[in-house]
Enzyme design. Structure first.
Site, PDB file in Angstrom:
ATOM      1  N   TYR A  67     -97.378 -67.192 -11.571  1.00  0.00           N
ATOM      2  CA  TYR A  67     -96.894 -66.411 -12.705  1.00  0.00           C
ATOM      3  C   TYR A  67     -97.143 -64.933 -12.442  1.00  0.00           C
ATOM      4  CZ  TYR A  67     -96.187 -64.970 -17.576  1.00  0.00           C
ATOM      5  OH  TYR A  67     -95.734 -64.359 -18.707  1.00  0.00           O
ATOM      6  N   TYR A 113    -102.752 -63.278 -21.051  1.00  0.00           N
ATOM      7  CA  TYR A 113    -102.930 -64.272 -19.986  1.00  0.00           C
ATOM      8  C   TYR A 113    -104.315 -64.048 -19.395  1.00  0.00           C
ATOM      9  CZ  TYR A 113    -101.269 -67.444 -16.280  1.00  0.00           C
ATOM     10  OH  TYR A 113    -101.075 -68.516 -15.428  1.00  0.00           O
TER      11      TYR A 113
HETATM   12  P1  NAD Z   1     -97.862 -78.513 -17.919  1.00  0.00           P
HETATM   13  O1  NAD Z   1     -98.774 -78.693 -19.060  1.00  0.00           O
HETATM   14  O2  NAD Z   1     -96.626 -79.347 -17.870  1.00  0.00           O
HETATM   15  O3  NAD Z   1     -98.594 -78.731 -16.531  1.00  0.00           O
HETATM   16  C1  NAD Z   1     -99.937 -78.472 -16.285  1.00  0.00           C
HETATM   17  C2  NAD Z   1    -100.540 -79.790 -15.824  1.00  0.00           C
HETATM   18  O4  NAD Z   1    -101.805 -79.570 -15.227  1.00  0.00           O
HETATM   19  C3  NAD Z   1    -100.769 -80.770 -16.974  1.00  0.00           C
HETATM   20  O5  NAD Z   1    -100.069 -81.971 -16.693  1.00  0.00           O
HETATM   21  C4  NAD Z   1    -102.277 -81.002 -16.931  1.00  0.00           C
HETATM   22  O6  NAD Z   1    -102.615 -82.312 -17.289  1.00  0.00           O
HETATM   23  C5  NAD Z   1    -102.566 -80.720 -15.477  1.00  0.00           C
HETATM   24  N1  NAD Z   1    -103.976 -80.434 -15.147  1.00  0.00           N
HETATM   25  C6  NAD Z   1    -104.812 -79.549 -15.744  1.00  0.00           C
HETATM   26  N2  NAD Z   1    -106.019 -79.594 -15.138  1.00  0.00           N
HETATM   27  C7  NAD Z   1    -105.925 -80.507 -14.132  1.00  0.00           C
HETATM   28  C8  NAD Z   1    -106.842 -80.995 -13.155  1.00  0.00           C
HETATM   29  N3  NAD Z   1    -108.098 -80.557 -13.090  1.00  0.00           N
HETATM   30  N4  NAD Z   1    -106.410 -81.944 -12.277  1.00  0.00           N
HETATM   31  C9  NAD Z   1    -105.150 -82.404 -12.336  1.00  0.00           C
HETATM   32  N5  NAD Z   1    -104.235 -81.973 -13.233  1.00  0.00           N
HETATM   33  C10 NAD Z   1    -104.631 -81.036 -14.123  1.00  0.00           C
HETATM   34  O7  NAD Z   1     -97.510 -76.965 -17.908  1.00  0.00           O
HETATM   35  P2  NAD Z   1     -96.615 -76.052 -16.945  1.00  0.00           P
HETATM   36  O8  NAD Z   1     -96.486 -74.775 -17.689  1.00  0.00           O
HETATM   37  O9  NAD Z   1     -95.395 -76.744 -16.502  1.00  0.00           O
HETATM   38  O10 NAD Z   1     -97.569 -75.784 -15.707  1.00  0.00           O
HETATM   39  C11 NAD Z   1     -97.264 -76.128 -14.376  1.00  0.00           C
HETATM   40  C12 NAD Z   1     -97.499 -74.935 -13.465  1.00  0.00           C
HETATM   41  O11 NAD Z   1     -96.516 -73.923 -13.774  1.00  0.00           O
HETATM   42  C13 NAD Z   1     -98.858 -74.260 -13.637  1.00  0.00           C
HETATM   43  O12 NAD Z   1     -99.335 -73.858 -12.374  1.00  0.00           O
HETATM   44  C14 NAD Z   1     -98.535 -73.042 -14.470  1.00  0.00           C
HETATM   45  O13 NAD Z   1     -99.469 -72.009 -14.333  1.00  0.00           O
HETATM   46  C15 NAD Z   1     -97.184 -72.687 -13.873  1.00  0.00           C
HETATM   47  N6  NAD Z   1     -96.375 -71.729 -14.666  1.00  0.00           N
HETATM   48  C16 NAD Z   1     -96.033 -71.999 -15.954  1.00  0.00           C
HETATM   49  C17 NAD Z   1     -95.275 -71.083 -16.678  1.00  0.00           C
HETATM   50  C18 NAD Z   1     -94.880 -71.366 -18.115  1.00  0.00           C
HETATM   51  O14 NAD Z   1     -94.436 -70.459 -18.825  1.00  0.00           O
HETATM   52  N7  NAD Z   1     -94.994 -72.607 -18.584  1.00  0.00           N
HETATM   53  C19 NAD Z   1     -94.858 -69.887 -16.078  1.00  0.00           C
HETATM   54  C20 NAD Z   1     -95.208 -69.645 -14.748  1.00  0.00           C
HETATM   55  C21 NAD Z   1     -95.965 -70.574 -14.052  1.00  0.00           C
END
Ligand code: NAD
Length: 286
Positions: free
Chosen positions: A172, A182
């Site tokens: 991000y 954040y």
């Molecule tokens: P999401 O909730 O779908 O995914 C995050 C996942 O991480 C969840 O399924 C959670 O159970 C899992 N998790 C947390 N701790 C864990 C651990 N210790 N071991 C295994 N799994 C674990 O949310 P998302 O937003 O799709 O996130 C996915 C990625 O995308 C992340 O790296 C996030 O930072 C990144 N991201 C998200 C956004 C946004 O706006 N949603 C923007 C940029 C980047």
């Protein structure tokens, strides 16, 4: 031959992990997922009860199949590192072999090898706190769950990643620009993840011809993002200010991941690929 992907960080059908699984499945890949242990029961029962059936339908009308769901906690590398309070925790006691090393061993035993490794997980217990109010433990926990978890996953899966394979994480823009809200060291964790992407691209490239890239994704209303608390504002800000004034769909990030994992991207490694409607390129909001 068809490719096999392991996607860590899928626990519902709202996040980037699920969308990446869909795009890879649509391109013909076999899908394995790693689900955070405390979220495993609800994810598996929802899958079984058909709660995700609508979002399993692929563009050609077929259903995405998940060949196997592995319990995973990516903050623990092997059983020796798991503290007593986690071992005996009710949410963990029902599952076994969920440390990174054990999951890699299980995937090897079940399937032999993989071609694509996806890290789509992050966690920062103090994400809602400004960096100046973040504790040492909160900061280190964010780095452990969101950055080192990727180093560990790649390290343990590298021996079973077929040469020519590809590894992808999600980052991000808060790593490089100020995004108030954040917090908790999550901006620091993403900066580490992006730097590690370059170093790991070198090491995994030389060692096993594996490509390593990260996607800097725009805002998506996932479960994790809702926990941060400012996601609707970020989506509105992007729609108002990005070169492309549309809401970003998870599928657009999934498709970029499928491209990066494909032979079409065979010379691309060590990069941060923005999939954000171009918002990163703006200097001021207009
Ligand atoms: P999401 O909730 O779908 O995914 C995050 C996942 O991480 C969840 O399924 C959670 O159970 C899992 N998790 C947390 N701790 C864990 C651990 N210790 N071991 C295994 N799994 C674990 O949310 P998302 O937003 O799709 O996130 C996915 C990625 O995308 C992340 O790296 C996030 O930072 C990144 N991201 C998200 C956004 C946004 O706006 N949603 C923007 C940029 C980047």
């Amino acid at each position: 031959k068809g490719k096999r992907a392991f996607i860590a960080g899928v626990a519902d059908d709202n996040g980037y992990g699920w969308a990446i699984a869909r795009s890879l499945a649509a391109a013909g890949a076999e899908i394995l997922v790693g689900t955070w242990v405390p979220a495993l029961n609800i994810f598996e029962s929802s899958l079984r009860r058909g709660k995700f059936d609508g979002s399993r339908i692929l563009p050609d009308g077929s259903m995405m199949e998940i060949a196997k769901v592995y319990p995973l906690d990516a903050v623990f590398d092997n059983p020796a590192e798991v503290p007593e309070d986690i071992k005996t925790n009710k949410r963990y006691a029902g599952s076994t072999k969920w440390t990174v090393q054990e999951v890699a061993d299980s995937v090897k035993e079940d399937f032999g090898s993989i071609d694509i490794l996806v890290h789509s997980l992050a966690n920062g217990p103090e994400v809602t706190k400004p960096l100046l109010e973040t504790s040492r433990n909160g900061y280190l926990a964010a780095i452990s769950a969101s950055s080192y978890s990727y180093v560990s996953l790649l390290k343990h899966f590298l021996p079973i990643l077929n040469p020519g394979g590809s590894s992808i994480s999600l980052t991000y823009i808060a790593s490089e620009r100020i995004i108030p809200g954040y917090g908790g060291g999550m901006s620091s964790a993403k900066a580490a993840l992006e730097s590690d992407t370059r170093v790991l691209a070198f090491e995994a490239g030389r060692k096993r011809k594996i490509r390593v890239n990260t996607i800097s994704a725009g805002p998506l209303r996932s479960r994790a993002a809702k926990a941060i608390g400012f996601i609707d504002m970020m989506i509105d800000y992007s729609s108002a200010n990005a070169p492309l004034q549309k809401e970003l769909s998870a599928e657009e990030v999934g498709n970029a991941a499928a491209f990066l994992a494909s032979p079409l991207a065979s010379a691309i490694t060590g990069t941060v690929l923005y999939v954000d409607n171009g918002l990163n390129a703006m200097g001021v909001g207009v």
